[in-house]
Design a protein around this motif. Structure first.
Motif, PDB file in Angstrom:
ATOM      1  N   ALA A 234      31.363  40.486  44.271  1.00 10.90           N
ATOM      2  CA  ALA A 234      32.755  40.255  44.671  1.00 10.90           C
ATOM      3  C   ALA A 234      33.264  39.043  43.909  1.00 10.90           C
ATOM      4  CB  ALA A 234      32.854  40.034  46.177  1.00 10.90           C
ATOM      5  N   GLU A 235      34.478  39.172  43.385  1.00 10.17           N
ATOM      6  CA  GLU A 235      35.038  38.070  42.605  1.00 10.17           C
ATOM      7  C   GLU A 235      36.554  38.071  42.767  1.00 10.17           C
ATOM      8  OE1 GLU A 235      35.151  36.409  37.961  1.00 10.17           O
ATOM      9  OE2 GLU A 235      34.100  38.275  38.482  1.00 10.17           O
ATOM     10  N   GLY A 236      37.135  36.887  43.003  1.00 13.35           N
ATOM     11  CA  GLY A 236      38.579  36.774  43.137  1.00 13.35           C
ATOM     12  C   GLY A 236      38.956  36.280  44.525  1.00 13.35           C
ATOM     13  N   LYS A 237      40.203  36.505  44.876  1.00 14.73           N
ATOM     14  CA  LYS A 237      40.681  36.034  46.177  1.00 14.73           C
ATOM     15  C   LYS A 237      41.639  37.034  46.792  1.00 14.73           C
ATOM     16  CE  LYS A 237      44.475  33.332  44.128  1.00 14.73           C
ATOM     17  NZ  LYS A 237      45.105  32.002  44.023  1.00 14.73           N
ATOM     18  N   VAL A 238      41.735  36.990  48.116  1.00 12.09           N
ATOM     19  CA  VAL A 238      42.613  37.881  48.859  1.00 12.09           C
ATOM     20  C   VAL A 238      44.067  37.535  48.530  1.00 12.09           C
ATOM     21  CG1 VAL A 238      43.314  38.616  51.163  1.00 12.09           C
ATOM     22  CG2 VAL A 238      40.911  38.154  50.680  1.00 12.09           C
ATOM     23  N   LEU A 239      44.884  38.591  48.371  1.00 12.78           N
ATOM     24  CA  LEU A 239      46.299  38.527  48.006  1.00 12.78           C
ATOM     25  C   LEU A 239      46.500  38.131  46.538  1.00 12.78           C
ATOM     26  CD1 LEU A 239      47.999  37.012  51.185  1.00 12.78           C
ATOM     27  CD2 LEU A 239      47.942  39.388  50.437  1.00 12.78           C
ATOM     28  N   GLY A 240      45.438  37.809  45.850  1.00 14.83           N
ATOM     29  CA  GLY A 240      45.495  37.634  44.405  1.00 14.83           C
ATOM     30  C   GLY A 240      44.847  38.853  43.752  1.00 14.83           C
ATOM     31  N   VAL A 241      43.943  38.619  42.806  1.00 15.87           N
ATOM     32  CA  VAL A 241      43.166  39.703  42.198  1.00 15.87           C
ATOM     33  C   VAL A 241      41.732  39.582  42.705  1.00 15.87           C
ATOM     34  CG1 VAL A 241      42.343  40.751  40.068  1.00 15.87           C
ATOM     35  CG2 VAL A 241      44.637  39.766  40.152  1.00 15.87           C
ATOM     36  N   LEU A 242      41.297  40.588  43.457  1.00 17.42           N
ATOM     37  CA  LEU A 242      39.971  40.596  44.041  1.00 17.42           C
ATOM     38  C   LEU A 242      39.233  41.849  43.568  1.00 17.42           C
ATOM     39  CD1 LEU A 242      37.830  39.538  46.058  1.00 17.42           C
ATOM     40  CD2 LEU A 242      38.991  40.879  47.829  1.00 17.42           C
ATOM     41  N   THR A 243      38.032  41.667  42.995  1.00 14.17           N
ATOM     42  CA  THR A 243      37.222  42.792  42.518  1.00 14.17           C
ATOM     43  C   THR A 243      35.976  42.898  43.388  1.00 14.17           C
ATOM     44  OG1 THR A 243      37.983  42.466  40.242  1.00 14.17           O
ATOM     45  CG2 THR A 243      36.004  43.789  40.556  1.00 14.17           C
ATOM     46  N   LEU A 244      35.810  44.046  44.003  1.00 13.88           N
ATOM     47  CA  LEU A 244      34.629  44.339  44.806  1.00 13.88           C
ATOM     48  C   LEU A 244      33.812  45.395  44.078  1.00 13.88           C
ATOM     49  CD1 LEU A 244      36.339  44.633  48.319  1.00 13.88           C
ATOM     50  CD2 LEU A 244      35.231  42.619  47.327  1.00 13.88           C
ATOM     51  N   VAL A 245      32.509  45.158  43.950  1.00 11.22           N
ATOM     52  CA  VAL A 245      31.627  46.070  43.221  1.00 11.22           C
ATOM     53  C   VAL A 245      30.599  46.642  44.180  1.00 11.22           C
ATOM     54  CG1 VAL A 245      30.082  46.349  41.248  1.00 11.22           C
ATOM     55  CG2 VAL A 245      31.940  44.667  41.142  1.00 11.22           C
ATOM     56  N   PHE A 246      30.471  47.966  44.169  1.00 12.24           N
ATOM     57  CA  PHE A 246      29.537  48.657  45.052  1.00 12.24           C
ATOM     58  C   PHE A 246      28.655  49.585  44.221  1.00 12.24           C
ATOM     59  CE2 PHE A 246      33.529  47.916  47.289  1.00 12.24           C
ATOM     60  CZ  PHE A 246      33.113  47.171  48.378  1.00 12.24           C
ATOM     61  N   GLN A 247      27.386  49.687  44.615  1.00 17.53           N
ATOM     62  CA  GLN A 247      26.459  50.600  43.958  1.00 17.53           C
ATOM     63  C   GLN A 247      26.086  51.707  44.928  1.00 17.53           C
ATOM     64  OE1 GLN A 247      25.031  50.757  40.661  1.00 17.53           O
ATOM     65  NE2 GLN A 247      24.613  52.751  41.576  1.00 17.53           N
TER      66      GLN A 247
END
Length: 256
Positions: A234-247
């Motif tokens: 997970a990288e970024g912030k809420v209401l900005g740009v947030l990237t969540l990675v799932f496998q």
């Protein structure tokens, strides 16, 4: 006779019909070779297209015939009978080499010297390579099956490695979010990696912090419903740009 000696009528006819053709006759000139003909001739090399490795030589995949590193072998003949301490070269001479070959099934534990002969030594069968007389056509079929399976596994592995990316706006409505989550679930159950990019959309209303929290929570709840799937980044912030990675993990479905 010169035209000056002709009668006047003949001289007039000469000027009208003969002289113009002589004047207009083209002068022959020696032809010059064209510039292109002076260039050296370059052979054109056509493209060659090779099929997959199915057409490789059998010796690339198997240890056969003279490549077996022992002049004396344990042999399983074409009827399935085991014969210990057999001369490799004698057996090869007795075969129809067009259709048959000798395949090494197990290598020698203690290779014999090249000059060793069965007549001059009694080797231990437990140390010799074990070989078998086989049809070349059978080996080709085995090779084709192995390569087909390897290519299939390679394509399958490539599909797993390819990550899928889905973009979701913070102010996304419930129906669109449900559709995106269903797509994410399909990818995860295929064993793929999925990147969810959450970001504000241009010309869209600004979401509240509470709405953004609900979107993130629903994404993680859907991942929890996928067996074997997990969040790996997970990288970024809420209401900005947030990237969540799932496998994901491939789910094998039972045939109906």
């Amino acid at each position: 006779m010169s035209p000056a000696h002709f009668p006047s009528t003949a001289r007039a006819l000469y000027r009208v019909f003969i002289q113009p053709s002589l004047t207009l006759r083209p002068t022959l000139r020696p032809t010059r070779p064209s510039r292109s003909s002076l260039l050296p001739l370059m052979p054109l090399r056509g493209k060659t297209y090779m099929k997959d490795n199915i057409r490789r030589d059998l010796s690339d995949a198997f240890t056969l015939d003279e490549a077996i590193p022992s002049p004396i072998i344990n042999l399983v003949d074409s009827s399935g009978k085991f014969q210990p301490c057999v001369s490799l070269h004698t057996t090869l001479r007795s075969l129809d080499r067009k259709d048959y070959c000798i395949l090494q099934l197990a290598p020698a534990k203690s290779p014999l010297p090249a000059h060793t002969r069965q007549s001059s030594t009694n080797p231990d069968p437990n140390t010799l390579p074990t070989c078998k007389i086989v049809l070349k056509q059978e080996l080709r079929q085995q090779q084709k099956a192995k390569l087909t399976a390897a290519n299939k596994a390679k394509r399958k592995g490539g599909a797993k490695a390819a990550a899928k990316q889905l973009e979701i706006g913070w102010a996304i409505d419930a129906n669109d979010l449900s559709h995106r989550l269903q797509r994410m679930r399909e990818f995860l159950e295929q064993g793929r990696k999925v990147e969810i990019v959450l970001a504000p959309k241009k010309r869209a209303r600004k979401a509240t912090a509470e709405e953004a929290g609900v979107v993130v929570r629903k994404i993680r709840e859907m991942v929890g419903q996928c067996k074997g799937a997990a969040e790996v980044g997970a990288e970024g912030k809420v209401l900005g740009v947030l990237t969540l990675v799932f496998q994901g993990k491939e789910v094998k479905r039972e045939k109906e």
